[in-house]
Design a protein around this motif. Structure first.
Motif, mmCIF file in Angstrom:
data_model
loop_
_atom_site.group_PDB
_atom_site.id
_atom_site.type_symbol
_atom_site.label_atom_id
_atom_site.label_comp_id
_atom_site.label_asym_id
_atom_site.label_seq_id
_atom_site.Cartn_x
_atom_site.Cartn_y
_atom_site.Cartn_z
ATOM 1 N N ALA A 93 0.625 -0.909 -0.079
ATOM 2 C CA ALA A 93 0.102 0.240 -0.245
ATOM 3 C C ALA A 93 1.057 1.256 -0.192
ATOM 4 O O ALA A 93 1.499 1.346 1.092
ATOM 5 N N PRO A 99 -5.015 4.290 -4.733
ATOM 6 C CA PRO A 99 -4.235 2.798 -5.103
ATOM 7 C C PRO A 99 -3.357 2.771 -5.831
ATOM 8 O O PRO A 99 -2.743 3.576 -6.400
ATOM 9 N N ALA A 103 -3.359 -2.384 -8.739
ATOM 10 C CA ALA A 103 -5.064 -1.668 -8.610
ATOM 11 C C ALA A 103 -5.505 -1.103 -9.835
ATOM 12 O O ALA A 103 -6.690 -1.121 -11.066
ATOM 13 N N CYS A 146 -6.188 -5.635 -2.844
ATOM 14 C CA CYS A 146 -6.471 -4.330 -1.732
ATOM 15 C C CYS A 146 -6.813 -5.022 0.012
ATOM 16 O O CYS A 146 -6.035 -4.489 0.421
ATOM 17 N N CYS A 166 -9.351 2.774 -2.786
ATOM 18 C CA CYS A 166 -9.335 1.440 -4.049
ATOM 19 C C CYS A 166 -10.942 1.197 -4.696
ATOM 20 O O CYS A 166 -11.019 0.313 -5.604
#
Length: 324
Positions: A93, A99, A103, A146, A166
């Motif tokens: 992350a 995001p 992703a 995610c 996300c």
């Protein structure tokens, strides 16, 4: 027709992307449906076309039926590989809680596939059901990836902000098409759940920064206590002097917008979502102040000069908060 079948086999066996394979499958489906409609005069529905066997339909229609199945199988195989590859990646992350690139790339692929389907000949009343399996195969791995990467973050608020960003990425893509209604509603339910966490954590942080965090916890305990309850002023940390000092810090932040900084709210990517979160946070802060005001001004709680402790009426605080 044979040369075309051979050429299609070569294309399908090549290392093509999911989007390319889906374009091919939909192109073949276009011809298949056109033949069934124009030659056989059958309605453009999967049920009708599936019922047209080689003994009932011209050989060309039957051939396109077979070709379409081959293309769909190749596309399905590519989706399985896509999900497996995404599941096997270690996604970190980003520090700013936006995001991750993985992703963004996956949602871009989903959008391209949805754009292809949007131009298909699938009847309007069958579109959502027809596309549901493809949508799940592309969207579920993204949400799953995610969610897993969010576990590396410290703190419920950070995790919630990251997941909202996300999921908003996914939601924005789905909202462009009319055949994603059911799945879009589920994504928005997930967003709402994470937004609840953000609002609660950010409101608590606001009160904690001005010294009211523990006092709000005490207020909660007092409200939930059994009757007869002791006067609130006699509870540890709830005397008039310390409560007044903490409230001055709260007032300072409320009346000075430069000090009403909502750290996690500011990291939400969508301006619309950010504005909604800020509105909910200020609403919750105002409602909490109202509870405290009513408790302090209640004679049974034995505060001397309560209006010197809570100097502003709840309506005044609400007006100022809503103006930020």
């Amino acid at each position: 027709m044979r040369p075309f079948q051979v050429r299609l086999d070569e294309v399908l066996s090549a290392n093509n992307s999911s989007v390319v394979l889906y374009r091919i499958a939909n192109l073949i489906d276009f011809y298949r449906r056109t033949i069934l409609s124009s030659v056989l005069h059958l309605p453009l529905s999967d049920h009708a076309s599936a019922g047209a066997s080689s003994s009932e339909a011209p050989s060309l229609a039957a051939a396109f039926q077979e070709l379409h199945k081959k293309a769909e199988d190749a596309f399905s195989h590519s989706l399985t590989k896509f999900a497996k590859d995404l599941d096997n990646q270690t996604i970190i992350a980003p520090a700013d809680l936006t995001p991750p690139d993985e992703a963004v790339s996956a949602v871009k692929k989903l959008t391209e596939v949805m754009s292809v389907f949007d131009s298909s000949l699938v009847p309007q009343n069958e579109r959502e059901k027809t596309f549901a399996e493809v949508l799940a195969a592309l969207l579920d791995p993204v949400v799953r990836a995610c969610t897993v990467s969010a576990t590396s973050l410290v703190g419920a608020a950070d995790m919630a902000v990251y997941m909202v960003n996300c999921l908003e990425l996914c939601s924005s893509a789905l909202a462009k098409f009319d055949f994603t209604t059911e799945r879009l509603a589920k994504v928005r339910e997930l967003i709402d759940a994470h937004m609840d966490t953000i609002v609660e954590e950010e409101t608590l942080a606001l009160f904690t920064r001005c010294g009211l965090g523990r006092k709000i916890a005490r207020l909660n305990e007092w409200e939930e206590g059994n009757e007869p309850r002791p006067p609130l002023s006699e509870m540890d940390g709830m005397d008039g002097g310390s409560l007044s000092d903490a409230l001055r810090g709260f007032e300072e932040r409320v009346f000075d917008s430069s000090q009403l900084y909502l750290e996690h709210c500011a990291k939400l990517c969508s301006q619309h979502v950010r504005a909604g979160a800020k509105r909910r946070i200020t609403d919750m802060a105002g409602a909490t102040y109202r509870r405290l005001y009513e408790a302090v001004t209640l004679p049974a709680n034995k505060y001397a000069s309560p209006h010197l402790i809570v100097r502003y009426r709840p309506e005044q605080v609400d007006t100022v908060l809503q103006g930020h």
